[in-house]
Design a protein around this motif. Structure first.
Motif, PDB file in Angstrom:
ATOM      1  N   SER A  15      -6.604   1.269  -4.444  1.00  0.00           N
ATOM      2  CA  SER A  15      -5.457   2.229  -3.540  1.00  0.00           C
ATOM      3  C   SER A  15      -5.979   3.555  -4.660  1.00  0.00           C
ATOM      4  O   SER A  15      -5.150   4.099  -4.821  1.00  0.00           O
ATOM      5  CB  SER A  15      -4.049   2.195  -4.107  1.00  0.00           C
ATOM      6  OG  SER A  15      -3.634   0.799  -3.599  1.00  0.00           O
ATOM      7  N   PRO A  71       0.651  -0.959  -0.307  1.00  0.00           N
ATOM      8  CA  PRO A  71       0.181   0.020   0.111  1.00  0.00           C
ATOM      9  C   PRO A  71       1.096   1.380  -0.033  1.00  0.00           C
ATOM     10  O   PRO A  71       0.645   2.358  -0.809  1.00  0.00           O
ATOM     11  CB  PRO A  71      -0.973  -0.029   1.562  1.00  0.00           C
ATOM     12  CG  PRO A  71      -1.211  -1.658   1.497  1.00  0.00           C
ATOM     13  CD  PRO A  71       0.097  -2.241   1.362  1.00  0.00           C
ATOM     14  N   THR A  92      -1.851  -3.895  -4.794  1.00  0.00           N
ATOM     15  CA  THR A  92      -2.210  -3.999  -3.557  1.00  0.00           C
ATOM     16  C   THR A  92      -3.205  -5.148  -3.311  1.00  0.00           C
ATOM     17  O   THR A  92      -3.894  -5.926  -2.160  1.00  0.00           O
ATOM     18  CB  THR A  92      -3.746  -2.991  -2.797  1.00  0.00           C
ATOM     19  OG1 THR A  92      -4.083  -2.087  -4.381  1.00  0.00           O
ATOM     20  CG2 THR A  92      -2.417  -1.713  -2.924  1.00  0.00           C
TER      21      THR A  92
END
Length: 380
Positions: free
Chosen positions: A245, A136, A181
Motif C-alpha cells: 500500500s 487495504p 495486504t
C-alpha cells in the motif's frame, strides 16, 4: 511430499517474472509483446511467488489432511524455523540490496500463517477473501495516521531497522510487501494447497474462479477509477519489485492522499481490486501449468530444465541478485533498455538448475534451509 510438477513450473515462471522486473527494461521502454511481458510480470510475479509460498506451507503442514498431534507440532516447528531463517536471510540481503528483498517479508508471512495451517480449504478461502476486502482499507487508514515522527520514533527502537532499514513496521505495514495486504495471497495459496489440483473438476472450478476474479476486479477498477489510473500506476509505479500500500515514490500513504487510490488495480497498488485480480491471475497460472504438465507429456519433457528452476526457487531468487552484483548488471530502470541481460539470466538459471538437479534433490539454499529445520524432529 508428492511435489506437483505444474506447481514447480508455476514457481519457475514466478522467478522469471521477478527477473523481468529486476533486470528487464522498464515498461516505458517496451512495446508490443515486450510491453505485455513487462506488465504481466510487474506485480503479478511476486504475487504468484507469495501464493505459491502459501501452497508450500501445506506441503509441510499436510495437504489433504492437516497433520495433528506430534506430527502437527513438528510441522509447525519446521515452519517457524524456516520463517526465522528467511527473516535472517532477508535482513542480511536487505543490508546490501534494500527493501526490495521479499525474503524477510516471507518470514513474517509464515509466522502469521502458523495459526491457520490446520484450517480447511473453504475456511482459508473465506479468510483470504475477508482480508482482501478489509485489509487495504485498514492499511490506508493506518498509514494516514502514521506520521513521519511516529515512524521515526518506532524505527529508532527497532534493531531490524537499524540493521537493514527494513524493520518491523516495514514488514507489517509500510514496506514493499507489507503483511497487512499480502497475507491474502499467502492464505489463498494455503487454500489451494488443501485442494486436489489433479482433479479435473477442481481444475475446471479453479479456472472459472480465477477468470471471474480477474475480470471482475480489473473490470470494476476500470469502471470506477478509469483506464488512466491503471495505466499511470503501471508506468510510474515501483519497478524493482516494490509493492504494498505505497505510492510510486516508495513512501507510505499520507493523510493528504486521496481515498480514490483505493479504486485502482495497478501493479502493487495494494487495493482490494489489485489483491482480488492478482489472486485470480495466480490461480489461472497455477491451474494452467498443472493442466499443461498433466496433459502434454511432450511439453513436460521439454520443460524439465525450467521445472528444475522451480524446485530451487530460493536459490534462483537469491542467485540472481548475487549475479547482478558480480557482473554489474544494470537494474530494470530507465537506463536499461535491452532484453539481452534478462535472457542471459534466465538461460543461466535454467542451465544451472538442470545440471544441479541431475546430481542433487534440492538446490543449494534449499539444502541449507532443510538442514536448519532438522531440530524440529526433537519436538515432543
Amino acid at each position: 511430499m508428492g511435489r506437483l510438477v505444474g506447481v514447480d513450473l508455476a514457481r519457475a515462471l514466478a522467478v522469471f517474472g521477478m527477473y523481468v522486473v529486476h533486470i528487464g527494461p522498464p515498461l516505458s521502454a517496451t512495446d508490443g509483446v515486450g510491453s505485455w511481458v513487462r506488465y504481466l510480470a510487474e506485480g503479478h510475479s511476486s504475487v504468484l511467488f507469495a501464493t505459491l509460498a502459501g501452497f508450500s506451507l501445506m506441503l509441510i503442514a499436510g495437504r489433504g489432511e492437516p497433520k495433528t498431534g506430534l506430527a502437527g507440532r513438528q510441522a509447525k516447528a519446521r515452519i517457524a524455523i524456516r520463517a526465522l531463517m528467511l527473516l535472517a536471510l532477508g535482513t542480511a540481503m536487505a543490508m546490501e540490496y534494500g527493501g526490495v528483498i521479499i525474503l524477510g517479508f516471507y518470514g513474517v508471512y509464515f509466522l502469521l500463517a502458523l495459526p491457520l495451517v490446520r484450517l480447511r480449504a473453504r475456511t482459508l478461502a473465506t479468510t483470504a477473501a475477508a482480508l482482501a476486502v478489509v485489509a487495504p482499507q485498514l492499511a490506508f487508514a493506518l498509514n494516514s495516521l502514521l506520521t513521519q515522527p511516529i515512524q521515526q520514533s518506532i524505527n529508532a527502537h527497532d534493531p531490524l531497522h537499524r540493521l537493514s532499514e527494513v524493520g518491523v513496521l516495514d514488514l507489517l505495514l509500510t514496506g514493499f510487501y507489507p503483511a497487512i495486504t499480502w497475507m491474502p495471497f499467502v492464505i489463498a495459496g494455503m487454500a489451494l494447497g488443501r485442494l486436489d489440483l489433479s482433479s479435473g473438476t477442481v481444475q475446471r472450478c479453479l479456472a472459472a474462479l480465477g477468470a471471474a476474479l480477474t475480470v471482475t476486479a480489473y473490470g470494476m477498477s476500470l469502471l470506477l477509477a478509469g483506464p488512466g489510473a491503471l495505466r499511470s500506476l503501471a508506468e510510474d509505479g515501483p519497478s524493482s519489485g516494490s509493492s504494498g500500500s505505497m505510492p510510486p515514490d516508495g513512501g507510505s500513504f499520507e493523510s493528504d492522499q486521496p481515498a480514490s487510490l483505493l479504486l485502482t488495480a495497478g501493479p502493487h497498488s495494494g487495493t482490494t481490486f489489485d489483491i482480488v485480480g492478482s489472486v485470480g491471475v495466480a490461480i489461472l497460472v497455477i491451474v494452467g501449468a498443472t493442466v499443461a504438465m498433466e496433459r502434454l507429456p511432450r511439453l513436460r519433457r521439454l520443460a524439465k530444465p525450467v521445472i528444475a528452476v522451480g524446485t530451487m526457487s530460493l536459490t534462483a531468487y537469491v542467485g540472481h541478485f548475487l549475479a547482478q552484483t558480480a557482473f554489474s548488471t544494470p537494474a530494470g530502470t530507465g537506463t536499461q533498455q535491452s532484453w539481452v541481460p534478462l535472457l542471459l539470466f534466465v538461460l543461466g538459471a535454467i542451465v544451472f538448475a538442470a545440471v544441479w538437479s541431475r546430481f542433487f534433490r534440492r538446490g543449494p539454499l534449499e539444502y541449507l534451509l532443510n538442514a536448519a529445520t532438522k531440530p524440529a524432529k526433537y519436538i515432543r
